[in-house]
Design a protein around this motif. Structure first.
Motif, PDB file in Angstrom:
ATOM      1  N   VAL A 154       0.862  -1.185   0.000  1.00  0.00           N
ATOM      2  CA  VAL A 154       0.000   0.000   0.000  1.00  0.00           C
ATOM      3  C   VAL A 154       0.896   1.232   0.000  1.00  0.00           C
ATOM      4  CG1 VAL A 154      -1.827   1.245   1.221  1.00  0.00           C
ATOM      5  CG2 VAL A 154      -1.723  -1.269   1.364  1.00  0.00           C
ATOM      6  N   GLY A 155       0.713   2.087  -0.977  1.00  0.00           N
ATOM      7  CA  GLY A 155       1.459   3.348  -1.039  1.00  0.00           C
ATOM      8  C   GLY A 155       0.677   4.407  -0.287  1.00  0.00           C
ATOM      9  N   ALA A 156       1.043   4.619   0.985  1.00  0.00           N
ATOM     10  CA  ALA A 156       0.391   5.654   1.809  1.00  0.00           C
ATOM     11  C   ALA A 156       1.479   6.611   2.273  1.00  0.00           C
ATOM     12  CB  ALA A 156      -0.322   5.011   2.998  1.00  0.00           C
ATOM     13  N   ASP A 157       2.425   6.882   1.360  1.00  0.00           N
ATOM     14  CA  ASP A 157       3.606   7.656   1.719  1.00  0.00           C
ATOM     15  C   ASP A 157       3.521   9.107   1.253  1.00  0.00           C
ATOM     16  OD1 ASP A 157       3.688   6.480  -0.807  1.00  0.00           O
ATOM     17  OD2 ASP A 157       5.858   6.276  -0.853  1.00  0.00           O
ATOM     18  N   GLY A 158       2.297   9.635   1.190  1.00  0.00           N
ATOM     19  CA  GLY A 158       2.101  11.072   1.054  1.00  0.00           C
ATOM     20  C   GLY A 158       2.226  11.629  -0.351  1.00  0.00           C
ATOM     21  N   ALA A 159       2.202  12.976  -0.410  1.00  0.00           N
ATOM     22  CA  ALA A 159       2.133  13.673  -1.702  1.00  0.00           C
ATOM     23  C   ALA A 159       3.369  13.430  -2.563  1.00  0.00           C
ATOM     24  CB  ALA A 159       1.951  15.172  -1.470  1.00  0.00           C
ATOM     25  N   VAL A 163       6.165   5.144  -3.740  1.00  0.00           N
ATOM     26  CA  VAL A 163       5.424   3.985  -4.264  1.00  0.00           C
ATOM     27  C   VAL A 163       4.668   4.368  -5.546  1.00  0.00           C
ATOM     28  CG1 VAL A 163       3.640   2.255  -3.747  1.00  0.00           C
ATOM     29  CG2 VAL A 163       5.187   3.039  -1.931  1.00  0.00           C
ATOM     30  N   ARG A 164       4.146   5.610  -5.555  1.00  0.00           N
ATOM     31  CA  ARG A 164       3.355   6.024  -6.720  1.00  0.00           C
ATOM     32  C   ARG A 164       4.157   5.931  -8.018  1.00  0.00           C
ATOM     33  NH1 ARG A 164       1.902  10.998  -5.357  1.00  0.00           N
ATOM     34  NH2 ARG A 164       3.741  11.729  -6.448  1.00  0.00           N
ATOM     35  N   ARG A 165       5.470   6.100  -7.910  1.00  0.00           N
ATOM     36  CA  ARG A 165       6.287   6.052  -9.140  1.00  0.00           C
ATOM     37  C   ARG A 165       6.160   4.713  -9.858  1.00  0.00           C
ATOM     38  NH1 ARG A 165      11.580   8.240  -6.256  1.00  0.00           N
ATOM     39  NH2 ARG A 165      10.663  10.163  -5.462  1.00  0.00           N
ATOM     40  N   ALA A 166       5.834   3.654  -9.105  1.00  0.00           N
ATOM     41  CA  ALA A 166       5.656   2.336  -9.730  1.00  0.00           C
ATOM     42  C   ALA A 166       4.257   2.202 -10.340  1.00  0.00           C
ATOM     43  CB  ALA A 166       5.867   1.243  -8.689  1.00  0.00           C
ATOM     44  N   VAL A 167       3.386   3.175 -10.057  1.00  0.00           N
ATOM     45  CA  VAL A 167       1.975   3.085 -10.476  1.00  0.00           C
ATOM     46  C   VAL A 167       1.607   4.167 -11.490  1.00  0.00           C
ATOM     47  CG1 VAL A 167      -0.410   3.225  -9.612  1.00  0.00           C
ATOM     48  CG2 VAL A 167       1.342   2.118  -8.229  1.00  0.00           C
TER      49      VAL A 167
END
Ligand SMILES: Cc1cc2nc3c(=O)[nH]c(=O)nc-3n(C[C@H](O)[C@H](O)[C@H](O)COP(=O)(O)OP(=O)(O)OC[C@H]3O[C@@H](n4cnc5c(N)ncnc54)[C@H](O)[C@@H]3O)c2cc1C
Length: 389
Positions: A154-159, A163-167
């Motif tokens: 779960v990418g809950a690492d903020g703005a 993690v979002r870079r993988a998505v």
């Protein structure tokens, strides 16, 4: 070389989105919660730039987790004023005796983390996630303290999510800019020009729109160690990507000067908020995004109730993925958009695009001064109170 440690679920980030995900998992699938590791780069209580406005929706979300906000140091704000050039409307919550609470984030997040730990969740602090990648069977999570292997992340690492870079490779879009300061109240000093701000009330001033700021200037009552303070800040949603960019620091300084503050009184601090785009990508095989990493409110930059709300959506998605042994998360977008939170966030992006495209002072005056009954109804019906829909 040591092998990566194995987990069913890794949650990157222990802000409200990550902790709410863990707390909802405890309710929804306690056996999975036991096999979940939360990784946090900082140590609680850690600083987090945020005005700390906690709306009734957030209080409702906490109540669903059997959490009582009054355990955290707070200021209860009876009225929120929405103004253009000092004039507009006052709002309070329909079914509560306040408009919203104001908490300090280092205190609120540390409290939430302590509740998560008390209830049995494992939180490993001072561990920074450096990258995540799917390897066909699961997800490799590289950190500055060794690698982990998880079936779901779960990418809950903020703005500024890693993690979002993988998505979402398109990650530079949909970013609002904010500046914030904490100051001593200027009680008793005559403001220069506009109506006084009352000590226990909150203010959202949209008079910065003609300055090409696509948002508002805020002034909230807050506290520091129990002593009264004011939190001032400026929100620029930048929903209109082609619009001219205003000067955030100078605009905030100018608005605060009207209330007797000078830049020597404070240090401006900046942090982004990522706002919700229904067309964005929210998941990849083995990975789902939550809170600021996924996108929150474009109209006001309200991210606390959404972060808490994402927790429920993610926990349901995780429980179903393990039940079906399907970690594609191909239905995650449908879950987000179909949830009352996703619907509200979509409306807020639409609202921001409409409201902030009107820079003409005459039309804004008409809206806030004459049509404020309509705005009041719209905000209550479509913008806030999403937990009641
Ligand atoms: C100036 C400002 C004012 C705001 N005011 C309000 C307000 O009044 N009301 C409101 O509702 N919202 C407000 N917001 C928005 C709100 O702060 C966010 O939407 C909210 O914090 C989102 O929660 P989150 O859990 O998704 O992310 P965060 O709260 O940012 O939590 C992310 C966590 O992940 C950790 N982390 C980050 N990177 C890594 C990594 N690589 N590895 C491990 N851990 C990592 C961080 O240390 C943090 O603990 C404001 C935002 C700003 C910037």
């Amino acid at each position: 070389m040591s092998l990566p440690s194995q987990h069913d679920i890794i949650i990157a980030g222990s802000g409200p989105a990550g902790l709410a995900t863990g707390l909802h998992l405890l309710q929804r699938a306690p056996e999975l919660a036991q096999r979940t590791l939360i990784l946090e780069k900082a140590r609680h209580p850690r600083p987090k730039l945020c005005a700390g406005g906690l709306l009734p929706d957030a209080v409702t979300r906490l109540e669903l987790l059997n959490l009582d906000i009054t355990e955290v140091p707070h200021v209860k704000v009876p009225w929120a004023n929405f103004t253009f050039q000092g004039r507009g409307m006052r709002m309070t919550a329909d079914k509560r005796d306040y408009a919203f609470y104001v908490i300090r984030r280092h205190e609120f997040d540390a409290w939430l983390a302590s509740k998560a730990r008390e209830r049995g969740l494992t939180l490993q602090e001072e561990t920074k996630v450096l990258s995540v990648r799917h390897d066909g069977n699961g997800v490799i999570v590289e950190t500055d303290r060794g690698d982990h292997y998880a079936r779901a992340v779960v990418g809950a690492d903020g703005a500024n999510s890693v993690v979002r870079r993988a998505v979402q490779p398109e990650s530079s879009r949909n970013v609002a800019r904010l500046l914030e300061v904490l100051v001593h109240p200027r009680n008793g000093e005559a403001p220069k020009g506009p109506p006084s701000h009352l000590p226990d009330e909150a203010y959202f001033e949209f008079g910065c729109l003609p300055y090409n700021i696509q948002g508002y200037v805020w002034d909230f009552p807050t506290q520091e160690g129990g002593a009264p303070r004011r939190c001032w800040g400026i929100y620029d949603s930048r929903v209109d990507v082609k619009g001219d960019r205003g000067d955030l620091p100078n605009t905030l300084n100018e608005f605060m000067a009207r209330y007797g503050y000078t830049p020597a009184d404070y240090t401006l601090q900046a942090h982004p908020v990522r706002w919700f785009d229904a067309h964005a990508t929210f998941s990849a095989p083995g990975i789902v995004l939550a809170g600021d990493a996924a996108g929150v409110d474009a109209a006001f930059g309200e991210g606390l109730s959404p972060a808490l709300g994402y927790g429920e959506i993610v926990a349901d998605a995780l429980a179903d993925a393990f039940a079906r042994e399907d970690f594609s998360f191909s239905d995650y977008r449908k879950r987000v958009l179909g949830h009352s939170l996703g619907k509200a966030l979509r409306t807020r992006t639409f609202t921001a695009k409409m409201l902030f495209s009107i820079r003409h002072p005459g039309i804004q005056r008409l809206l806030w001064w004459r049509l404020n009954g309509l705005l009041h109804w719209y905000i209550n019906r479509f913008v806030i109170n999403w937990t009641e829909r």
